[in-house]
Design a protein around this motif. Structure first.
Motif, PDB file in Angstrom:
ATOM      1  N   GLU A  56      36.217  28.517  26.796  1.00 46.82           N
ATOM      2  CA  GLU A  56      36.233  27.907  25.100  1.00 46.82           C
ATOM      3  C   GLU A  56      35.785  26.468  25.254  1.00 46.82           C
ATOM      4  O   GLU A  56      35.690  25.872  24.154  1.00 46.82           O
ATOM      5  CB  GLU A  56      37.685  27.621  24.657  1.00 46.82           C
ATOM      6  CG  GLU A  56      39.004  28.630  24.386  1.00 46.82           C
ATOM      7  CD  GLU A  56      39.958  29.300  23.922  1.00 46.82           C
ATOM      8  OE1 GLU A  56      40.198  27.883  23.531  1.00 46.82           O
ATOM      9  OE2 GLU A  56      40.577  30.016  24.201  1.00 46.82           O
ATOM     10  N   HIS A  57      35.107  25.847  26.108  1.00 42.04           N
ATOM     11  CA  HIS A  57      34.109  24.892  26.397  1.00 42.04           C
ATOM     12  C   HIS A  57      35.366  23.702  25.979  1.00 42.04           C
ATOM     13  O   HIS A  57      34.466  22.400  25.256  1.00 42.04           O
ATOM     14  CB  HIS A  57      33.020  25.057  25.768  1.00 42.04           C
ATOM     15  CG  HIS A  57      31.873  25.630  25.469  1.00 42.04           C
ATOM     16  ND1 HIS A  57      31.459  26.435  26.087  1.00 42.04           N
ATOM     17  CD2 HIS A  57      32.463  27.409  25.170  1.00 42.04           C
ATOM     18  CE1 HIS A  57      30.862  27.645  26.627  1.00 42.04           C
ATOM     19  NE2 HIS A  57      31.516  27.734  25.461  1.00 42.04           N
ATOM     20  N   ARG A  58      36.519  23.335  26.646  1.00 46.07           N
ATOM     21  CA  ARG A  58      36.816  22.162  26.891  1.00 46.07           C
ATOM     22  C   ARG A  58      37.561  21.540  28.092  1.00 46.07           C
ATOM     23  O   ARG A  58      37.905  20.000  28.038  1.00 46.07           O
ATOM     24  CB  ARG A  58      38.519  23.160  25.617  1.00 46.07           C
ATOM     25  CG  ARG A  58      38.454  23.294  24.793  1.00 46.07           C
ATOM     26  CD  ARG A  58      40.137  22.744  23.994  1.00 46.07           C
ATOM     27  NE  ARG A  58      41.262  24.210  24.913  1.00 46.07           N
ATOM     28  CZ  ARG A  58      41.156  25.414  24.842  1.00 46.07           C
ATOM     29  NH1 ARG A  58      41.480  25.708  23.657  1.00 46.07           N
ATOM     30  NH2 ARG A  58      42.449  25.886  25.545  1.00 46.07           N
ATOM     31  N   ALA A  59      36.338  22.115  29.235  1.00 50.30           N
ATOM     32  CA  ALA A  59      36.713  21.734  30.605  1.00 50.30           C
ATOM     33  C   ALA A  59      35.818  21.998  31.540  1.00 50.30           C
ATOM     34  O   ALA A  59      35.205  23.195  30.963  1.00 50.30           O
ATOM     35  CB  ALA A  59      38.254  21.596  30.696  1.00 50.30           C
ATOM     36  N   ALA A  60      35.333  21.506  32.614  1.00 47.59           N
ATOM     37  CA  ALA A  60      34.345  21.717  33.176  1.00 47.59           C
ATOM     38  C   ALA A  60      34.969  23.377  33.884  1.00 47.59           C
ATOM     39  O   ALA A  60      36.163  23.471  33.713  1.00 47.59           O
ATOM     40  CB  ALA A  60      34.212  21.214  33.665  1.00 47.59           C
ATOM     41  N   HIS A  61      34.111  23.594  35.232  1.00 50.46           N
ATOM     42  CA  HIS A  61      34.808  25.409  35.767  1.00 50.46           C
ATOM     43  C   HIS A  61      35.109  24.670  36.799  1.00 50.46           C
ATOM     44  O   HIS A  61      35.592  23.489  37.217  1.00 50.46           O
ATOM     45  CB  HIS A  61      33.816  25.919  36.348  1.00 50.46           C
ATOM     46  CG  HIS A  61      33.690  26.835  37.026  1.00 50.46           C
ATOM     47  ND1 HIS A  61      34.667  26.531  38.335  1.00 50.46           N
ATOM     48  CD2 HIS A  61      33.645  28.364  36.719  1.00 50.46           C
ATOM     49  CE1 HIS A  61      34.268  28.115  38.574  1.00 50.46           C
ATOM     50  NE2 HIS A  61      34.151  29.069  36.929  1.00 50.46           N
ATOM     51  N   PRO A  62      37.088  25.636  37.050  1.00 53.84           N
ATOM     52  CA  PRO A  62      37.596  24.968  37.900  1.00 53.84           C
ATOM     53  C   PRO A  62      37.175  24.705  39.155  1.00 53.84           C
ATOM     54  O   PRO A  62      35.499  25.897  39.462  1.00 53.84           O
ATOM     55  CB  PRO A  62      38.793  26.276  37.741  1.00 53.84           C
ATOM     56  CG  PRO A  62      38.447  26.276  36.105  1.00 53.84           C
ATOM     57  CD  PRO A  62      37.029  27.033  36.009  1.00 53.84           C
ATOM     58  N   PRO A 232      32.719   6.763  24.135  1.00 56.31           N
ATOM     59  CA  PRO A 232      31.238   7.441  24.495  1.00 56.31           C
ATOM     60  C   PRO A 232      31.667   8.244  24.927  1.00 56.31           C
ATOM     61  O   PRO A 232      30.280   8.517  25.510  1.00 56.31           O
ATOM     62  CB  PRO A 232      30.737   5.589  24.795  1.00 56.31           C
ATOM     63  CG  PRO A 232      31.733   5.216  25.392  1.00 56.31           C
ATOM     64  CD  PRO A 232      32.817   5.446  25.528  1.00 56.31           C
ATOM     65  N   HIS A 233      32.508   8.674  26.546  1.00 54.69           N
ATOM     66  CA  HIS A 233      31.462   9.744  27.419  1.00 54.69           C
ATOM     67  C   HIS A 233      31.904  10.561  26.672  1.00 54.69           C
ATOM     68  O   HIS A 233      32.234  11.550  25.516  1.00 54.69           O
ATOM     69  CB  HIS A 233      33.085   9.835  28.177  1.00 54.69           C
ATOM     70  CG  HIS A 233      33.236   8.684  29.256  1.00 54.69           C
ATOM     71  ND1 HIS A 233      32.615   8.239  30.419  1.00 54.69           N
ATOM     72  CD2 HIS A 233      33.566   7.610  28.925  1.00 54.69           C
ATOM     73  CE1 HIS A 233      33.237   7.856  30.362  1.00 54.69           C
ATOM     74  NE2 HIS A 233      34.005   6.467  29.659  1.00 54.69           N
ATOM     75  N   PRO A 234      30.989  12.258  27.600  1.00 57.60           N
ATOM     76  CA  PRO A 234      30.466  13.396  26.622  1.00 57.60           C
ATOM     77  C   PRO A 234      31.651  14.386  27.029  1.00 57.60           C
ATOM     78  O   PRO A 234      32.533  14.014  27.787  1.00 57.60           O
ATOM     79  CB  PRO A 234      29.213  13.958  27.503  1.00 57.60           C
ATOM     80  CG  PRO A 234      29.484  13.012  28.776  1.00 57.60           C
ATOM     81  CD  PRO A 234      30.360  11.570  28.646  1.00 57.60           C
ATOM     82  N   ARG A 235      31.210  15.639  26.960  1.00 56.99           N
ATOM     83  CA  ARG A 235      31.992  16.782  27.238  1.00 56.99           C
ATOM     84  C   ARG A 235      32.023  16.977  28.161  1.00 56.99           C
ATOM     85  O   ARG A 235      32.089  16.523  29.550  1.00 56.99           O
ATOM     86  CB  ARG A 235      31.597  17.726  26.664  1.00 56.99           C
ATOM     87  CG  ARG A 235      31.797  17.655  25.045  1.00 56.99           C
ATOM     88  CD  ARG A 235      31.111  18.590  24.271  1.00 56.99           C
ATOM     89  NE  ARG A 235      31.389  20.447  24.273  1.00 56.99           N
ATOM     90  CZ  ARG A 235      30.830  20.934  24.189  1.00 56.99           C
ATOM     91  NH1 ARG A 235      30.221  21.441  23.653  1.00 56.99           N
ATOM     92  NH2 ARG A 235      31.702  22.209  25.015  1.00 56.99           N
ATOM     93  N   PRO A 236      33.320  17.274  29.191  1.00 57.61           N
ATOM     94  CA  PRO A 236      33.292  17.680  30.365  1.00 57.61           C
ATOM     95  C   PRO A 236      32.166  17.931  30.650  1.00 57.61           C
ATOM     96  O   PRO A 236      31.837  19.522  30.101  1.00 57.61           O
ATOM     97  CB  PRO A 236      34.796  18.581  30.197  1.00 57.61           C
ATOM     98  CG  PRO A 236      35.924  17.961  29.228  1.00 57.61           C
ATOM     99  CD  PRO A 236      35.194  17.560  27.657  1.00 57.61           C
ATOM    100  N   GLY A 237      31.832  18.061  32.129  1.00 57.69           N
ATOM    101  CA  GLY A 237      31.076  19.063  32.643  1.00 57.69           C
ATOM    102  C   GLY A 237      29.363  18.540  32.812  1.00 57.69           C
ATOM    103  O   GLY A 237      28.907  19.091  32.624  1.00 57.69           O
ATOM    104  N   GLU A 238      29.108  17.739  31.265  1.00 59.02           N
ATOM    105  CA  GLU A 238      28.154  16.874  30.584  1.00 59.02           C
ATOM    106  C   GLU A 238      28.160  15.274  31.570  1.00 59.02           C
ATOM    107  O   GLU A 238      29.269  14.889  31.721  1.00 59.02           O
ATOM    108  CB  GLU A 238      27.830  16.806  29.118  1.00 59.02           C
ATOM    109  CG  GLU A 238      27.886  17.740  28.686  1.00 59.02           C
ATOM    110  CD  GLU A 238      27.873  17.883  27.249  1.00 59.02           C
ATOM    111  OE1 GLU A 238      28.451  18.927  27.271  1.00 59.02           O
ATOM    112  OE2 GLU A 238      27.702  16.897  27.036  1.00 59.02           O
ATOM    113  N   LYS A 239      26.629  15.058  31.784  1.00 64.26           N
ATOM    114  CA  LYS A 239      26.552  13.740  32.174  1.00 64.26           C
ATOM    115  C   LYS A 239      25.704  12.756  31.390  1.00 64.26           C
ATOM    116  O   LYS A 239      24.784  13.449  30.504  1.00 64.26           O
ATOM    117  CB  LYS A 239      25.579  13.987  33.403  1.00 64.26           C
ATOM    118  CG  LYS A 239      26.435  14.462  34.990  1.00 64.26           C
ATOM    119  CD  LYS A 239      25.412  14.641  35.947  1.00 64.26           C
ATOM    120  CE  LYS A 239      26.405  14.968  37.793  1.00 64.26           C
ATOM    121  NZ  LYS A 239      25.264  15.496  38.460  1.00 64.26           N
TER     122      LYS A 239
END
Length: 290
Positions: A56-62, A232-239
């Motif tokens: 659901e695009h709320r976190a990075a891959h486990p 200002p940090h991006p979504r989890p998994g993004e740089k």
């Protein structure tokens, strides 16, 4: 994820729990019977939640856990016994734990988590219901702007200095990292060097959290309405893009935007305070300060 790609179906908690029972019968994984089934099942539930958040695009891959990293085991009410009067905790297939408690009174917990840090220290975390402290109302509001030179600036002109915990210990960090790199992989001396490096990182992390909790508690005690600059940090998994303000914040902040925002919001909710994350332009502090 592999099951979804190959067979076009998801594997949920019920199927992983059934496969866990099958693994206990195999000679190669018979060691699974040596521990309580409660933390094993809770790990599967945590895995299910992690993959749901990922899809659901709320976190990075486990990712897989490592033995050298932080470890934890979660026990529900079926896996432990606790006596609030004597403060004795007994865990299934482990026995009674000898604990140095940090609180005088402990109500009956709903779950218990045993945590092992990277430095070999053990902690016990209890989930209990407590009554929040009723701090008096001040009727005041404040805006908080996070910066680079100073950690935060309040709308009343007060500045919070950046403690620079890592920068003050940078020489020691560099020295220990060089010692680790010079040791042969798999040797006992390398494990000792890694342990010393982990202890220093633990001290820095504890100092950062201590400063963060003191800062957020001070805000919640003094002000009824708190307007925080949104992280200002991006979504989890993004740089963040190189050279952007987000990247500079990631490199130079001793305390992160996201942690400051999250801790202050949680404390404000417990003590009946209103905390609002707002955009930097809405806050309007940086232009006046610079």
């Amino acid at each position: 994820r592999d099951g979804l790609v190959q067979h076009r179906r998801r594997i949920g908690y019920a199927e992983t729990d059934a496969r866990l029972t099958q693994l206990k019968g195999h000679p190669e994984t018979a060691w699974l019977r040596e521990v309580s089934s409660v933390p094993l099942q809770q790990s599967l539930r945590d895995l299910q939640i992690a993959f749901v958040n990922f899809f659901e695009h709320r976190a990075a891959h486990p990712t897989f856990k490592q033995k050298s990293r932080r470890q934890s085991a979660n026990y529900t009410h079926r896996g432990f016994r606790f006596d609030p009067l004597t403060k004795t905790l007994t865990v299934a297939k482990i026995g009674r734990l000898h604990i140095r408690w940090t609180r005088d009174y402990l109500p009956m917990p709903s779950s218990v988590r045993i945590i092992k840090t990277t430095t070999g220290k053990y902690f016990v975390s209890l989930v209990v219901e407590i009554e929040p402290l009723d701090w008096p109302k001040s009727g005041e509001a404040v805006g908080v702007d996070f910066g680079l030179t100073s950690f935060a600036t309040l709308s009343n002109g007060e500045k919070i200095d950046n403690p620079h915990h890592a920068e003050r210990r940078q020489h020691r960090l560099t020295l220990l990292q060089r010692r680790v790199s010079r040791k042969q992989k798999g040797s006992r001396r390398r494990s000792v060097a890694l342990q010393r490096l982990a202890l220093l990182h633990e001290r820095i992390r504890n100092a950062r959290w201590d400063a963060l909790h003191k800062f957020s508690t001070n805000l919640v005690k003094r002000f009824d309405r708190i307007y925080l600059e949104k992280s200002p940090h991006p979504r989890p998994g993004e740089k963040p893009p190189p050279g952007s303000r987000i990247q500079r914040c990631s490199d130079r902040f001793s305390l992160s935007f996201a942690r400051s925002e999250g801790v202050t919001i949680r404390k404000g909710g417990r003590h009946n305070r209103s905390v609002f994350p707002v955009e930097q332009d809405v806050l309007g502090l940086r232009a006046r300060r610079r």
